[in-house]
Design a protein around this motif. Structure first.
Motif, PDB file in Angstrom:
ATOM      1  N   THR A 175       3.329  -9.708  12.379  1.00 20.84           N
ATOM      2  CA  THR A 175       4.646  -9.375  11.843  1.00 20.84           C
ATOM      3  C   THR A 175       5.327 -10.658  11.398  1.00 20.84           C
ATOM      4  O   THR A 175       4.840 -11.765  11.674  1.00 20.84           O
ATOM      5  CB  THR A 175       5.530  -8.658  12.880  1.00 20.84           C
ATOM      6  OG1 THR A 175       5.677  -9.511  14.033  1.00 20.84           O
ATOM      7  CG2 THR A 175       4.926  -7.333  13.302  1.00 20.84           C
ATOM      8  N   GLU A 176       6.437 -10.509  10.743  1.00 24.48           N
ATOM      9  CA  GLU A 176       7.219 -11.650  10.294  1.00 24.48           C
ATOM     10  C   GLU A 176       8.651 -11.481  10.775  1.00 24.48           C
ATOM     11  O   GLU A 176       9.175 -10.363  10.785  1.00 24.48           O
ATOM     12  CB  GLU A 176       7.185 -11.738   8.767  1.00 24.48           C
ATOM     13  CG  GLU A 176       7.903 -12.943   8.201  1.00 24.48           C
ATOM     14  CD  GLU A 176       7.809 -13.012   6.682  1.00 24.48           C
ATOM     15  OE1 GLU A 176       8.293 -14.001   6.112  1.00 24.48           O
ATOM     16  OE2 GLU A 176       7.282 -12.054   6.069  1.00 24.48           O
ATOM     17  N   ARG A 200      11.181  -8.584  14.277  1.00 25.73           N
ATOM     18  CA  ARG A 200       9.780  -8.756  13.892  1.00 25.73           C
ATOM     19  C   ARG A 200       9.324  -7.478  13.192  1.00 25.73           C
ATOM     20  O   ARG A 200       9.266  -6.423  13.810  1.00 25.73           O
ATOM     21  CB  ARG A 200       8.908  -9.032  15.121  1.00 25.73           C
ATOM     22  CG  ARG A 200       9.187 -10.379  15.752  1.00 25.73           C
ATOM     23  CD  ARG A 200       8.123 -10.770  16.768  1.00 25.73           C
ATOM     24  NE  ARG A 200       8.359 -12.114  17.255  1.00 25.73           N
ATOM     25  CZ  ARG A 200       7.946 -13.226  16.648  1.00 25.73           C
ATOM     26  NH1 ARG A 200       7.254 -13.116  15.519  1.00 25.73           N
ATOM     27  NH2 ARG A 200       8.195 -14.411  17.151  1.00 25.73           N
ATOM     28  N   THR A 250       3.880  -9.854   3.166  1.00 28.66           N
ATOM     29  CA  THR A 250       3.023 -11.001   3.462  1.00 28.66           C
ATOM     30  C   THR A 250       2.166 -10.780   4.710  1.00 28.66           C
ATOM     31  O   THR A 250       1.299 -11.604   5.003  1.00 28.66           O
ATOM     32  CB  THR A 250       3.867 -12.277   3.664  1.00 28.66           C
ATOM     33  OG1 THR A 250       4.727 -12.111   4.797  1.00 28.66           O
ATOM     34  CG2 THR A 250       4.702 -12.562   2.423  1.00 28.66           C
ATOM     35  N   CYS A 251       2.413  -9.703   5.426  1.00 26.29           N
ATOM     36  CA  CYS A 251       1.660  -9.423   6.650  1.00 26.29           C
ATOM     37  C   CYS A 251       0.327  -8.742   6.320  1.00 26.29           C
ATOM     38  O   CYS A 251       0.240  -7.931   5.391  1.00 26.29           O
ATOM     39  CB  CYS A 251       2.464  -8.535   7.597  1.00 26.29           C
ATOM     40  SG  CYS A 251       3.996  -9.283   8.187  1.00 26.29           S
TER      41      CYS A 251
END
Length: 256
Positions: A45-46, A60, A65-66
């Motif tokens: 996650t980001e 999160r 981008t994940c």
């Protein structure tokens, strides 16, 4: 896009979902430790604190981008990662609480179907005396604790029992964000919420972006609009054209 799989899961009947939840509990208890799950969440996650209605809350989440945003669904090791999405109903509910801290101040609050825990975190930041986050997915409970840490909030109690239909506790306030995605679930929710209101005078706030299952349900006739929010462009794109989200107060009046 993995998000489509999550939307598909939300369209399944409640019996299917209960079966999946049993599998989740078995998998989590037998295969993964909490530390393993935390590491997995961190790696996949980001941390997001912008592009939502509540930029002051960090979470999160899945982003483009994940890895698992586009990865094959069968490679995902847990079922239904809806805790990794900041749903628009939850965004509106959290925004409303942060804008109106008196709603939670000094009160005992339940965030039902907490997902990523944003509404529970908003309630705590707004001065609630006691907040419990409830989600039948044990991974969501772990994600919620991690999101509490991101926001410098002491870890909140997370209950993974299915509370819908249980004997209601004396909650001052129950929060529901994006919970009316299934007609059968909505029916059970309405009955249980009416019991909570009749028994304890509980206030119920609902956040929803205008999903068809919500707009067509009988409960919609018993709601009073408290706030309306235009969604950020990125949230609109991620939610298949939904453009706004509304916070409602449940005005059910029991026959005394």
């Amino acid at each position: 896009m993995y998000r489509g799989i999550i939307m598909w899961f939300r369209g399944q009947d409640t019996a299917f979902q209960r079966g999946m939840c049993c599998l989740m509990r078995l998998y989590v208890s037998n295969v993964r430790s909490e530390d393993d799950i935390k590491h997995f969440i961190t790696d996949n996650t980001e941390v997001v604190s912008s592009q939502s209605l509540t930029p002051e809350i960090s979470l999160r989440l899945f982003t483009p981008t994940c890895r698992f945003w586009t990865e094959k669904p069968e490679l995902w090791p847990f079922p239904d990662p809806y805790w990794a999405i900041y749903w628009p109903g939850g965004q509106a509910l959290a925004r409303y609480l942060l804008n109106n801290p008196e709603v939670c101040g000094g009160r005992k609050v339940l965030d039902l179907g907490c997902g990523c825990g944003a509404s529970a975190i908003a309630a705590r930041l707004s001065g609630a005396s006691h907040v419990v986050a409830n989600d039948i997915d044990p991974i969501a409970a772990i994600a919620t604790k991690m999101n509490c840490e991101l926001n410098n909030v002491d870890p909140l109690p997370c209950v993974t029992d299915n509370m819908i239909g249980s004997k209601p506790e004396a909650w001052d306030l129950i929060l529901l964000g994006d919970m009316f995605y299934d007609e059968g679930l909505a029916d059970h929710l309405q009955k249980w919420l009416q019991t909570c209101i009749s028994t304890h005078g509980t206030q119920v706030l609902i956040g929803d972006p205008g999903r068809a299952q919500f707009e067509s349900h009988d409960i919609r006739k018993l709601l009073h609009q408290l706030a309306y929010f235009e969604l950020p462009d990125s949230v609109k794109e991620e939610n298949y054209g939904l453009t706004s989200s509304t916070v409602w107060c449940y005005n059910y009046k029991p026959n005394l």
